[in-house]
Design a protein around this motif. Structure first.
Motif, short mmCIF file in Angstrom:
data_model
loop_
_atom_site.label_atom_id
_atom_site.label_comp_id
_atom_site.label_asym_id
_atom_site.label_seq_id
_atom_site.Cartn_x
_atom_site.Cartn_y
_atom_site.Cartn_z
N MET A 1 34.48 35.49 50.46
CA MET A 1 33.32 36.30 50.83
C MET A 1 33.36 36.63 52.31
O MET A 1 33.05 37.76 52.72
N LEU B 1 32.01 34.85 43.06
CA LEU B 1 32.16 35.65 44.27
C LEU B 1 31.20 36.83 44.26
O LEU B 1 30.55 37.12 45.27
N TYR C 1 28.34 38.37 46.78
CA TYR C 1 28.58 39.74 47.23
C TYR C 1 27.39 40.64 46.88
O TYR C 1 26.89 41.39 47.73
#
Length: 340
Positions: free
Chosen positions: A32, A68, A72
């Motif tokens: 990230m 992830l 995000y």
């Protein structure tokens, strides 16, 4: 420009894969940060003409790793909320989150204030990425027990990130734990119900469906590569193709509608998109498992994580409760809306 942005994002995600995605998700925070550093977490705001591009980027990250994309999507959503509310915080750098769950057992309240600077006390549940984010856009209650919205800096005295509140194997790397605030300082940016009443609330809800479909598209690619060419495997692949086709069309239609009507209430369109995608993803998972058998569950870490993470992520939907609300909204629309 859109194609270039998608290509850059795809190249970086491919690099993550080539380095070896840890199947326990230990690399998610580092990945990230790399997306942030590369400028690839600055997504177009929904309703500004590039909503589909925003959702395509979410889908790409989801295909790589659902934990992830949880970080995000939340970061992108936080920046879009601040943009929509006309807030320009001083601390714009770093990783952002949105923490808006308010179960009865976990409430945060404003205990004192000095202008828009407030002091908070309480417990917040379902705080995704809490151990890794720098700032959170967070719903709280003010002194009159009315909704308020604050910006909380995480790394300060009075904020404790616990390890409590998450037992699932799926989405474990998203670290959706509980956070305790005891005299923490925050900036109050709204004291109405604007957070849920603004047009962007449903734009963000629709964006979650882009994360779901990204995982489904990746599962379909794995089946396409690994399935045997026997009649049963081909039938499962055909069912996956059918489900994904409907979901992709609905997503494109919804993105065009949002861009054409950025200030209108998007609840119906977002709910219909989420329902369509959820149904499609359940079909994709069902047929992927039957097409490939036990081997990828046990020996393919990427496939195994997707199949563990996606059912948990899909439960961000409220199932029949959401369908009931969609039915209520449908009754208020003209039947001609179903015409081809």
């Amino acid at each position: 420009m859109a194609c270039a942005q998608l290509t850059r994002l795809n190249d970086l995600l491919r690099d993550f894969s080539q380095r070896g995605i840890d199947h326990r998700g230990l690399d998610v925070p580092r990945q990230m940060q790399l997306l942030l550093t590369a400028g690839l977490a600055d997504l177009p705001h929904p309703g500004h003409g590039a909503t589909l591009l925003r959702w395509q980027m979410l889908a790409q990250v989801a295909a790589a790793d659902l934990a992830l994309v949880k970080l995000y999507e939340a970061h992108a959503d936080a920046l879009s909320i601040l943009h929509e509310l006309g807030v320009e915080p001083k601390q714009v750098e770093g990783l952002w989150a949105v923490w808006a769950a308010e179960p009865p057992y976990a409430q945060v309240v404003i205990t004192s204030r000095r202008q828009n600077q407030v002091t908070l006390t309480g417990r917040k549940a379902w705080c995704s990425g809490a151990a890794h984010v720098d700032h959170a856009v967070m719903t709280v209650k003010n002194e009159r027990d009315q909704p308020a919205l604050v910006i909380l800096e995480i790394k300060q005295p009075g904020v404790t990130v616990t390890t409590e509140g998450w037992q699932a194997v799926g989405m474990a790397a998203a670290d959706s734990v509980e956070v305790i605030v005891e005299g923490a300082q925050a900036t109050c940016i709204d004291e109405t119900s604007l957070y849920i009443k603004r047009p962007g609330f449903w734009h963000g809800a629709a964006g979650i469906a882009a994360c779901w479909i990204g995982a489904g598209l990746e599962l379909a690619r794995i089946v396409h590569r690994q399935a045997k060419r026997d009649p049963h495997s081909l039938a499962h692949l055909g069912a996956i193709e059918s489900a994904l086709g409907a979901a992709k069309i609905e997503m494109q239609v919804c993105a065009r509608w949002v861009d054409a009507h950025p200030q209108e209430d998007a609840e119906f369109h977002a709910r219909r998109l989420r329902a369509t995608v959820e149904t499609a993803m359940e079909a994709v998972m069902h047929h992927a498992g039957r097409a490939l058998g036990a081997t990828p569950y046990c020996r393919d870490p990427h496939f195994a994580r997707l199949m563990a993470d996606l059912p948990v992520f899909l439960r961000q939907s409220h199932a029949e409760r959401d369908l009931e609300r969609l039915g209520q909204l449908s009754l208020d629309r003209p039947q001609e809306s179903w015409d081809l």
